[in-house]
Write an enzyme that holds these catalytic residues in place. Structure first.
Site, PDB file in Angstrom:
ATOM      1  N   GLY A  24      44.798 -86.575  43.134  1.00  0.00           N
ATOM      2  CA  GLY A  24      44.310 -85.324  43.704  1.00  0.00           C
ATOM      3  C   GLY A  24      45.464 -84.357  43.897  1.00  0.00           C
ATOM      4  O   GLY A  24      46.501 -84.724  44.445  1.00  0.00           O
ATOM      5  N   GLY A  26      45.228 -81.074  45.341  1.00  0.00           N
ATOM      6  CA  GLY A  26      45.011 -79.972  46.279  1.00  0.00           C
ATOM      7  C   GLY A  26      46.168 -79.934  47.267  1.00  0.00           C
ATOM      8  O   GLY A  26      47.233 -80.511  47.024  1.00  0.00           O
ATOM      9  N   LEU A  27      45.948 -79.280  48.399  1.00  0.00           N
ATOM     10  CA  LEU A  27      47.025 -79.157  49.382  1.00  0.00           C
ATOM     11  C   LEU A  27      47.593 -80.512  49.789  1.00  0.00           C
ATOM     12  O   LEU A  27      48.805 -80.690  49.845  1.00  0.00           O
ATOM     13  CB  LEU A  27      46.515 -78.444  50.636  1.00  0.00           C
ATOM     14  N   SER A 265      33.747 -66.069  54.780  1.00  0.00           N
ATOM     15  CA  SER A 265      34.735 -66.626  55.699  1.00  0.00           C
ATOM     16  C   SER A 265      34.448 -66.303  57.164  1.00  0.00           C
ATOM     17  O   SER A 265      33.941 -65.235  57.503  1.00  0.00           O
ATOM     18  CB  SER A 265      36.109 -66.088  55.338  1.00  0.00           C
ATOM     19  N   ARG A 312      31.453 -73.882  64.481  1.00  0.00           N
ATOM     20  CA  ARG A 312      30.538 -73.730  63.364  1.00  0.00           C
ATOM     21  C   ARG A 312      29.206 -74.434  63.554  1.00  0.00           C
ATOM     22  O   ARG A 312      28.168 -73.913  63.162  1.00  0.00           O
ATOM     23  CB  ARG A 312      31.233 -74.246  62.096  1.00  0.00           C
ATOM     24  N   HIS A 377      29.627 -77.536  53.878  1.00  0.00           N
ATOM     25  CA  HIS A 377      30.938 -76.931  53.665  1.00  0.00           C
ATOM     26  C   HIS A 377      32.105 -77.919  53.707  1.00  0.00           C
ATOM     27  O   HIS A 377      33.031 -77.826  52.926  1.00  0.00           O
ATOM     28  CB  HIS A 377      31.138 -75.852  54.736  1.00  0.00           C
ATOM     29  N   GLU A 416      41.180 -83.997  53.253  1.00  0.00           N
ATOM     30  CA  GLU A 416      39.744 -84.009  53.562  1.00  0.00           C
ATOM     31  C   GLU A 416      39.109 -85.367  53.278  1.00  0.00           C
ATOM     32  O   GLU A 416      38.096 -85.720  53.880  1.00  0.00           O
ATOM     33  CB  GLU A 416      39.020 -82.912  52.769  1.00  0.00           C
TER      34      GLU A 416
END
Lengths: 623, 259
Positions: A24, A26-27, A265, A312, A377, A416
């Site tokens: 992976g 990503g970040l 956002s 959220r 999300h 994540e």
């Protein structure tokens, strides 16, 4: 098709037992690559897409950290820590959150040094904005594309590592399975080249999964199409546990679309955007024609302190209920998010997200209120991981071998894909932080562990690698030769519809039971799935169909976890059990895969609360 | 903006190629029209219903995509003759523009085809290595803040930093071909981006040396197509001009100092 095991060094690099594998880009994966390389190890970085195109690019709003200005207004790392726990409804483990929030200011500094174009004040200082779950400005941002800017900075650093020879990228390679030795220790991975379809085993002294979330299980979400959760599900089937799989974040403000739901956002509300519905049900008027007195700012009314910036899950439910009560725009499933009254300078700050809205809907949010609805999300749950806490519980021990290691020795999960940091709900702008933090902080643990394994001379034998390559080739053959009648895309659509309907905003027992029956049917259909492409060059149909099997397995863990958690906490809301129940459920749900019965076995583990005592999560609600 | 008389059926003419070595061919697919479609959702439909207009079952069309929000750069292809992202190409807008229910999809022509609409853009990433596209930091240790900058400077750098390596500028450039050495607007603009950062500028001379080589800035023919097609409105021609000026200064300095 190629069917080989790599045993010696070759021109591609990435084959020895003295290397670390990161899956992976990503970040989390990029930060880990950089940190592990810095600790002197060689890294093999695997990704299904060129790493610069990973899902982290989609994050818009920002990254949280206490800074000098916030501090002088009474904010602190401790407060960031406390907000994260309160937001997460105390399901988060406290020592990792403590470390993350206390490292946050240094992480911002590091990104700053890498050249991230953070927005600036007039004096040239890094600017801050408001975000959900806090009464302080503590969110750093770079235009409307903070995630893109942060991942680009790490991508650039990893490109430098690549030139220097410490990182070897394997882009367009799909992770298939972890290689476990007879003692159950992870010694490498099996992966497939998505172009040539070659399946190969790679040795690694340690393996880091940094494969992100699983939104595709719900069909349409805000996630990228690569976020199937397939890699995590494969580890789960191989014996890695899942933690809190049922905790899925539904973002309150997304733009519903044909192919996906695009995020609007939280910064729109952070900068002053207001959520409202017409007071009159099915009001046919254009929003600009509805006078102020006939608009219902229901979040501000119910939560006078936080207003539109409640976390959220709370915003999502309030929006959802307003639509259920028939107050949605034109009676449908949408509410207004209104930025039209903001000053021009503020609108300019939001230009990037306005552009997205206009591009995909044709309306300009500067002039017309946006129409939005919640969408899946973020994956708070994920691969179960451990850590070593400091003696006083204030943080994790830096460099301890087991930080973010799964229950499988040698297999780590960062970002994540793990279940840490966010508990029952993630606060906005904490994801970019947690992903980067895992890579930078726990990267040292990976390097330390890998060095120990190397000096002990432990690695996978050729025959072990060959066994796993054979196993994956057999699975491909079986799928290709399956002479069934079911279309994988149709099964996926049904799975997404069922899970979105039963297991997102509202989780009603009866509806979930129905969904579970459907899921069992879909598993049977999957056994008779038919590929429409059986070729052996860039077979995307095979890749998707394989991931569909994984989505079904992961989806089952989500659904069963939600059915058994008889309480409401964070994003998990059960109308039949509307209250939080700490006595029964201040616990992590652990899902273990039962190979024989192809289903999850659920267990529960206490979540210790060493630093902050759980308190009711009300956000100052007035009834 | 969107007209009311919409068609019942859309037809996609897709240029296909089975692998890098085989010849391209065209196939047509029909699908029912729905409002609010983008090209990605049409391709998804075709993937689930891989039957040509002639009724022949074929292998599904292959393409690259990821975020579907026009921020990852993956899904670039040539749609009705124009290179753009297929996620942000809205069918209703295309119908309004062309009045034609036949939509053609082709792979970009400046990159080798992997299969169908999927092309190999690794040359773009390799070019980022050539121009040393990074800020040379000492390491991840805690060393305090980076350099301060004015909001104007941040604004300028931010505009450049949004490049998503999609390839539209190169597809539109008459100087950039599939087999020449021209580095193109994308990498030149990125070099400028890093030269504009205080720490990044420590590698400025090396970047300018790289851009002085064959295929460097001087190969730009000033057609200015790049800036017209950039989906992120990056001031690419400004970047090329600014880098050209930096190169002139760089060469004069080199001439006098001999370094």
């Amino acid at each position: 098709m190629a069917n080989q095991t790599t045993t010696g060094p070759d021109t591609q690099g990435g084959v020895g037992s003295d290397r670390v594998i990161i899956v992976g880009g990503g970040l989390a994966g990029l930060a880990a690559s950089m940190r592990v390389a810095e600790a002197g190890m060689k890294v093999d970085l695997f990704s299904m897409v060129p790493v610069k195109r990973s899902h982290s690019v989609c994050a818009q709003g920002g990254i949280n950290a206490c800074n000098k200005v916030a501090r002088q207004q009474g904010y602190s790392e401790w407060q960031h820590f406390d907000e994260t726990l309160y937001g997460g409804d105390f399901l988060n483990h406290q020592p990792p959150v403590y470390s993350m929030t206390h490292w946050a200011p240094d992480i911002i500094d590091l990104f700053d040094r890498m050249g991230v174009p953070f927005n600036r004040t007039k004096e040239g200082q890094r600017d801050l904005r408001m975000f959900g779950g806090s009464l302080f400005k503590r969110t750093h941002f770079a235009g409307a594309t903070t995630g893109q800017q942060l991942i680009y900075a790490l991508d650039e650093q990893v490109r430098r590592c690549e030139v220097e020879g410490s990182v070897t990228k394997h882009e367009f390679w799909e992770f298939l399975w972890p290689v476990l030795d007879d003692d159950g220790v992870c010694r490498g991975i099996v992966a497939q080249d998505m172009r040539s379809m070659e399946i190969r085993a790679f040795r690694g002294a340690a393996v880091v999964m940094a494969t992100g979330g699983n939104g595709l299980i719900f069909g349409k979400s805000t996630n990228s199409v690569i976020c199937t959760g397939g890699a995590a599900a494969r580890c789960y089937k191989a014996g890695a546990w899942l933690g809190n799989a049922e905790f899925i974040q539904v973002h309150p403000t997304a733009i519903p679309g044909e192919d996906k739901c695009r995020l609007m956002s939280e910064s729109a509300r952070g900068e002053g955007g207001r959520v409202w519905v017409p007071r009159k049900q099915k009001d046919p008027r254009h929003p600009n024609e509805i006078p102020e007195g006939e608009r219902w700012y229901f979040l501000e009314e119910k939560y006078p302190g936080y207003g539109n910036l409640v976390p959220r899950d709370i915003a999502t439910r309030e929006l959802f209920w307003k639509c259920q009560e028939g107050y949605g725009v034109h009676g449908g499933r949408m509410v207004y998010l209104d930025c039209t009254a903001l000053p021009d300078a503020t609108k300019d700050k939001l230009a990037g997200i306005f552009e997205i809205y206009e591009k995909f809907t044709g309306d300009n949010p500067r002039d017309v209120a946006m129409k939005i609805f919640p969408a899946v999300h973020y994956t708070m749950g994920g691969m179960y991981t451990t850590y070593t806490a400091e003696d006083d519980s204030k943080g994790m021990k830096h460099g301890a071998l087991n930080n973010m290691m799964t229950n499988i020795p040698g297999l780590y999960a960062f970002g994540e894909v793990n279940y840490q940091y966010h508990g029952g709900t993630r606060l906005g702008a904490n994801a970019l932080l947690s992903c980067t933090f895992d890579g930078l902080f726990c990267g040292l643990s990976v390097a330390n562990y890998a060095k120990e394994q190397i000096s002990a001379g432990k690695s996978a034998s050729d025959s072990l690698l060959q066994k796993y390559v054979d196993q994956e080739n057999d699975k491909v053959t079986k799928l290709s030769e399956n002479n069934g009648k079911f279309n994988p895309y149709h099964i996926h659509e049904k799975l997404g519809d069922e899970l979105t309907d039963s297991c997102t905003v509202m989780r009603e027992q009866k509806r979930m039971e129905q969904a579970y029956d459907v899921l069992c049917d879909l598993k049977e259909q999957y056994a008779q799935v038919k590929l429409s492409d059986t070729g052996m060059w860039t077979n995307q149909n095979l890749s998707f169909t394989r991931a569909l099997g994984d989505m079904l397995a992961y989806g089952e863990a989500i659904l069963l976890g939600a059915m058994q958690r008889e309480e409401s906490r964070g994003s998990h809301y059960r109308p039949d059990f509307p209250e939080r129940n700490d006595e029964r459920f201040l616990k992590t749900t652990i899902a273990k895969y039962d190979v024989l019965n192809d289903r999850p076995i659920l267990e529960y583990e206490d979540v210790p609360q060493p630093l902050v005592e759980p308190r009711a999560r009300t956000y100052g609600k007035v009834d | 903006m969107i007209k009311s008389n919409k068609p019942k059926t859309l037809t996609f003419k897709i240029k296909r190629q089975d692998d890098p070595k085989s010849e391209p061919y065209w196939q047509a697919f029909d699908m029912p029209y729905r409002p609010s479609l983008n090209i990605i959702s049409c391709l998804q439909y075709i993937a689930g219903h891989a039957t040509t207009t002639g009724g022949k079952d074929v292998a599904p069309v292959v393409w690259e995509c990821s975020c579907l929000e026009e921020v990852c750069g993956s899904c670039t292809m040539v749609i009705n003759g124009r290179a753009r992202q297929s996620c942000s190409a809205l069918v209703d807008e295309i119908l309004d523009e062309t009045g034609d229910t036949i939509i053609t999809l082709e792979p970009m022509s400046k990159f080798p085809v992997v299969r169908d609409l999927w092309v190999d853009r690794s040359r773009m990433f390799e070019n980022l290595k050539k121009v040393k596209g990074w800020v040379p930091i000492d390491g991840t240790h805690k060393l305090g803040e980076g350099p301060q900058e004015s909001p104007e400077q941040q604004d300028m750098r931010y505009a450049l930093s949004r490049c998503m390596t999609c390839g539209c500028c190169l597809e539109a450039c008459p100087q950039f071909t599939i087999d020449n050495e021209f580095i193109g607007a994308q990498a030149i603009s990125q070099a400028r981006y890093f030269n504009e950062h205080e720490t990044g500028a420590t590698l400025k001379d090396e970047r300018l040396d790289a851009l002085s080589e064959v295929g460097g800035v001087s190969d730009c023919g000033n057609a200015q197509n790049c800036v017209k097609v950039c989906p992120k409105d990056i001031p690419l021609t400004e970047s090329i001009a600014a880098t050209g000026r930096q190169l002139t200064v760089h060469h004069i300095k080199k001439f006098f100092t001999g370094k």
